[in-house]
Design an enzyme around this catalytic site. Structure first.
Site, short mmCIF file in Angstrom:
data_model
loop_
_atom_site.label_atom_id
_atom_site.label_comp_id
_atom_site.label_asym_id
_atom_site.label_seq_id
_atom_site.Cartn_x
_atom_site.Cartn_y
_atom_site.Cartn_z
N ASP A 26 0.89 -1.15 -0.11
CA ASP A 26 -0.02 -0.02 0.04
C ASP A 26 1.03 1.16 -0.02
O ASP A 26 2.02 1.09 0.39
CB ASP A 26 -0.93 0.15 1.22
CG ASP A 26 -1.83 1.08 1.37
OD1 ASP A 26 -2.41 1.76 0.32
OD2 ASP A 26 -1.88 1.78 2.49
N SER A 27 0.38 2.52 -0.33
CA SER A 27 1.02 3.43 -0.18
C SER A 27 1.29 3.85 1.21
O SER A 27 2.52 4.75 1.39
CB SER A 27 0.05 4.72 -0.62
OG SER A 27 -1.04 4.70 -0.09
N CYS A 89 -3.70 -0.98 -2.13
CA CYS A 89 -3.92 0.55 -2.41
C CYS A 89 -4.69 0.58 -3.60
O CYS A 89 -4.58 0.09 -4.81
CB CYS A 89 -2.66 0.94 -2.80
SG CYS A 89 -2.92 2.97 -3.14
N GLU A 168 -6.36 9.09 9.28
CA GLU A 168 -4.81 8.99 9.92
C GLU A 168 -4.74 9.54 11.10
O GLU A 168 -3.83 9.29 12.12
CB GLU A 168 -3.92 9.40 8.88
CG GLU A 168 -3.89 8.54 7.60
CD GLU A 168 -2.56 8.62 6.80
OE1 GLU A 168 -1.75 9.47 7.12
OE2 GLU A 168 -2.55 7.68 5.80
N CYS A 200 -11.07 3.19 -1.12
CA CYS A 200 -9.97 3.52 -0.58
C CYS A 200 -9.66 2.71 0.51
O CYS A 200 -10.45 2.50 1.32
CB CYS A 200 -10.10 5.07 -0.35
SG CYS A 200 -8.66 5.67 0.50
N HIS A 202 -8.56 3.30 3.20
CA HIS A 202 -8.79 3.98 4.82
C HIS A 202 -10.49 3.97 5.03
O HIS A 202 -10.71 4.01 6.21
CB HIS A 202 -8.42 5.47 4.74
CG HIS A 202 -6.84 5.75 4.82
ND1 HIS A 202 -5.97 5.24 3.87
CD2 HIS A 202 -6.07 6.36 5.52
CE1 HIS A 202 -4.79 5.49 4.11
NE2 HIS A 202 -4.92 6.42 5.26
N1 DGL Z 1 -3.84 3.79 -0.07
C1 DGL Z 1 -4.70 4.84 -0.80
C2 DGL Z 1 -5.88 4.09 -1.82
O1 DGL Z 1 -6.39 3.16 -1.31
C3 DGL Z 1 -4.79 5.95 0.06
C4 DGL Z 1 -3.89 6.69 0.55
C5 DGL Z 1 -3.19 7.59 -0.46
O2 DGL Z 1 -3.44 8.46 -1.04
O3 DGL Z 1 -1.94 7.18 -0.82
O4 DGL Z 1 -6.21 4.57 -2.61
#
Ligand code: DGL
Length: 282
Positions: A26-27, A89, A168, A200, A202
């Site tokens: 993931d990012s 992600c 976050e 997403c 989150h």
């Molecule tokens: N992990 C990213 C997503 O699911 C969200 C956080 C980011 O913008 O990196 O799109």
């Protein structure tokens, strides 16, 4: 992607890699929502998770940049002996999945298709809402995947850039988060969506608040949960599922420190992390 899977199906494995970990990336830390879903469906699988905390967020970046980052992280996961890759992600799944599947020969799975499929199955009036980062929504990846499953579906999407920072900060049930969510969701509700895709990493952490706003008539589709179910059947089909029914462990590798959110997310998701390593990309 399917070609890769066929390749794995029909090529006898030189080596039994079933005991190797599933590689998830993931990012940042948000992809632990996908890890939690994987652990629920695949309790005996070891997982190596890489969060690119040095370069998060990906959600406002270009396709070229997200693809380059995703390739670098996938290469790191291969060095960790991952038997398959799960792109937790949504932004990387939307922007980089086709390049990654062309580039690497192991199975690589994203979160978009399972979420799109589940949404098409869930909708009754064909009106599906999708929320995600700016890059995910601009890519139209969910839209295209939903139309592949149902040409009659009507997709209404909305970029929700304020939600990631609120999550976050651990503000899962805060009044500020509720008001921001109402602002994002009201236009979709006015368009009479009956299904909403959480596009997403989150957003599953906001499920309670979102469900409260959209009410019982709109079905929530959690891409993380649907991705885990797809990974489970892929592992079984490809004889890649771990054979020992032994306890599993989760190792987290971050490209920069991110102690606060790691702690908040692991606690909220009831995840036990066996080991955390920091590894800079240079
Ligand atoms: N992990 C990213 C997503 O699911 C969200 C956080 C980011 O913008 O990196 O799109």
């Amino acid at each position: 992607m399917n070609q890769q899977i066929h390749h794995i199906c029909h090529t006898p494995l030189q080596d039994d890699v079933s005991h190797h970990p599933i590689g998830v990336f993931d990012s940042g830390i948000g992809g632990l929502t996908v890890v939690a879903a994987l652990q629920k469906h695949l309790p005996h699988e070891n997982i190596i998770y890489i969060g690119d905390t040095a370069r998060v967020p990906y959600g406002g970046k270009s396709q070229a940049t997200v693809t380059r980052y995703s390739q670098e992280i996938t290469t790191l996961l291969l060095a960790e002996k991952a038997k398959m890759i799960v792109i937790a992600c949504n932004t990387a799944s939307a922007l980089a999945l086709p390049t990654l599947t062309n580039f690497y020969s192991l199975p690589i799975h994203g979160v978009i298709e399972p979420g799109a499929f589940a949404a098409v199955k869930a909708t009754r009036n064909g009106r599906i809402g999708v929320i995600g980062t700016r890059a995910t929504i601009a890519s139209q990846a969910y839209q295209e995947a939903i139309y592949r499953f149902s040409q009659n579906a009507h997709v209404l999407s909305s970029a929700c850039p304020l939600l990631v920072p609120l999550v976050e900060e651990g503000l899962f049930e805060d009044e500020i988060t509720r008001r921001v969510l109402e602002r994002y969701l009201e236009p979709l509700l006015l368009q009479r969506i009956d299904t909403l895709v959480l596009g997403c990493t989150h957003y599953p952490l906001l499920k309670k608040l979102i469900a409260n706003i959209i009410g019982p008539d709109v079905t929530l589709v959690d891409s993380a949960e649907n991705c885990a179910m797809t990974v489970q059947s892929l592992l079984e089909k490809n004889h890649l599922a771990r054979k020992e029914a032994a306890p599993s462990h989760l190792e987290v590798l971050l490209t920069d420190t991110s102690e606060d959110f790691l702690h908040i997310a692991a606690h909220a998701l009831h995840i036990k992390i066996a080991k955390v390593r920091i590894s800079t990309l240079e």
